[in-house]
Design a protein around this motif. Structure first.
Motif, PDB file in Angstrom:
ATOM      1  N   GLU A  33       0.829  -1.206   0.000  1.00 47.79           N
ATOM      2  CA  GLU A  33       0.000   0.000   0.000  1.00 47.79           C
ATOM      3  C   GLU A  33       0.864   1.256   0.000  1.00 47.79           C
ATOM      4  OE1 GLU A  33      -3.920  -1.811   2.350  1.00 47.79           O
ATOM      5  OE2 GLU A  33      -2.282  -0.878   3.479  1.00 47.79           O
ATOM      6  N   ASN A  34       1.971   1.237   0.738  1.00 50.82           N
ATOM      7  CA  ASN A  34       2.888   2.376   0.721  1.00 50.82           C
ATOM      8  C   ASN A  34       3.457   2.603  -0.674  1.00 50.82           C
ATOM      9  OD1 ASN A  34       3.742   3.979   3.254  1.00 50.82           O
ATOM     10  ND2 ASN A  34       3.468   1.914   4.073  1.00 50.82           N
ATOM     11  N   VAL A  35       3.803   1.516  -1.358  1.00 45.00           N
ATOM     12  CA  VAL A  35       4.374   1.640  -2.704  1.00 45.00           C
ATOM     13  C   VAL A  35       3.329   2.179  -3.682  1.00 45.00           C
ATOM     14  CG1 VAL A  35       5.373   0.355  -4.637  1.00 45.00           C
ATOM     15  CG2 VAL A  35       6.085  -0.149  -2.294  1.00 45.00           C
ATOM     16  N   GLU A  36       2.080   1.789  -3.514  1.00 52.41           N
ATOM     17  CA  GLU A  36       1.009   2.213  -4.417  1.00 52.41           C
ATOM     18  C   GLU A  36       0.698   3.705  -4.306  1.00 52.41           C
ATOM     19  OE1 GLU A  36      -2.612  -0.049  -4.076  1.00 52.41           O
ATOM     20  OE2 GLU A  36      -1.515  -1.908  -3.795  1.00 52.41           O
ATOM     21  N   LEU A  37       0.959   4.303  -3.167  1.00 53.64           N
ATOM     22  CA  LEU A  37       0.454   5.650  -2.866  1.00 53.64           C
ATOM     23  C   LEU A  37       0.692   6.695  -3.955  1.00 53.64           C
ATOM     24  CD1 LEU A  37       1.004   6.414   0.934  1.00 53.64           C
ATOM     25  CD2 LEU A  37      -1.121   6.484  -0.353  1.00 53.64           C
ATOM     26  N   PRO A  38       1.924   6.855  -4.479  1.00 51.75           N
ATOM     27  CA  PRO A  38       2.134   7.943  -5.442  1.00 51.75           C
ATOM     28  C   PRO A  38       1.335   7.802  -6.740  1.00 51.75           C
ATOM     29  CG  PRO A  38       4.225   7.161  -4.557  1.00 51.75           C
ATOM     30  CD  PRO A  38       3.183   6.168  -4.147  1.00 51.75           C
TER      31      PRO A  38
END
Length: 221
Positions: free
Chosen positions: A104-109
């Motif tokens: 989810e952190n990687v998806e954010l941008p």
């Protein structure tokens, strides 16, 4: 051909009655597939220079060219769009959201980009940095080196041309830092990304194609 170029960049800040010149006519460039380290003591202007390259600030004088386009006079909205399209950022403090999983952190941008399957891309990036078995772990369940690899994966989600790293090994021990630097070196070789890193860590120079020194706002190549 350079993917990023600073030419005669000057940056002045007004602090009360005093004017501070953080950059004094800096000329700098980096090419695709090249890793360049900017070394210098605290207060030398490294962060200001990274802000110029990362389009987080505009120069007082001089020009900034990104992928052949002069972006010096861009508005804040235009700079934001260029950052989203061309640039990835890795920070010393990781800046991961503690309540989100690694994927989810990687998806954010890329959350506003509906044209791609961001989940599959995030999974692929985490697998490429060796975290395929940590997809659902939150930052608190990861080591410092694993968190930094999540941050690197996140910086690549929008397929940038340039990766900017601000003290990427500053919170890591030497062995873990070496692992991170090896990963960044791989990105230049396999993904043809330009990596520009500012650091106090001389270990980073060993992994770089070249190093430049910034002292009192003056760049020495």
């Amino acid at each position: 051909m350079s993917i990023i170029e600073l030419e005669g960049v000057v940056k002045r800040y007004e602090t009360g009655a005093e004017t501070v010149e953080a950059l004094k006519g800096v000329d700098f460039s980096a090419a695709r597939g090249e890793m360049v380290t900017v070394v210098g003591p605290s207060g030398s202007g490294k962060s200001t220079m990274l802000n110029m390259i990362g389009l987080l600030d505009s120069p007082t004088a001089g020009s900034v060219t990104l992928d052949g386009q002069d972006v010096t006079g861009f508005s804040e909205d235009e700079r934001t769009e260029e950052r989203r399209a061309e640039l990835g950022f890795v920070f010393q403090s990781f800046h991961l959201l503690p309540m989100l999983t690694a994927v989810e952190n990687v998806e954010l941008p890329s959350m506003w980009d509906t044209s791609v399957d961001r989940h599959d891309r995030a999974v692929d990036l985490l697998e490429r940095v060796g975290l395929g078995d940590r997809l659902t772990h939150t930052p608190g369940e990861l080591s410092g080196g694993q968190q930094q690899r999540v941050a690197i994966a996140r910086s690549l989600i929008n397929e940038p041309e340039i990766l900017l790293a601000d003290e990427p090994t500053g919170n890591l021990d030497q062995e873990t830092g070496g692992t991170i630097l090896t990963e960044m070196q791989r990105l230049t070789e396999e993904e043809n990304i330009a990596v520009v890193a500012i650091t106090h860590d001389t270990q980073l120079e060993e992994f770089s194609d070249r190093a430049v020194n910034l002292v009192d706002g003056v760049l020495h190549t």
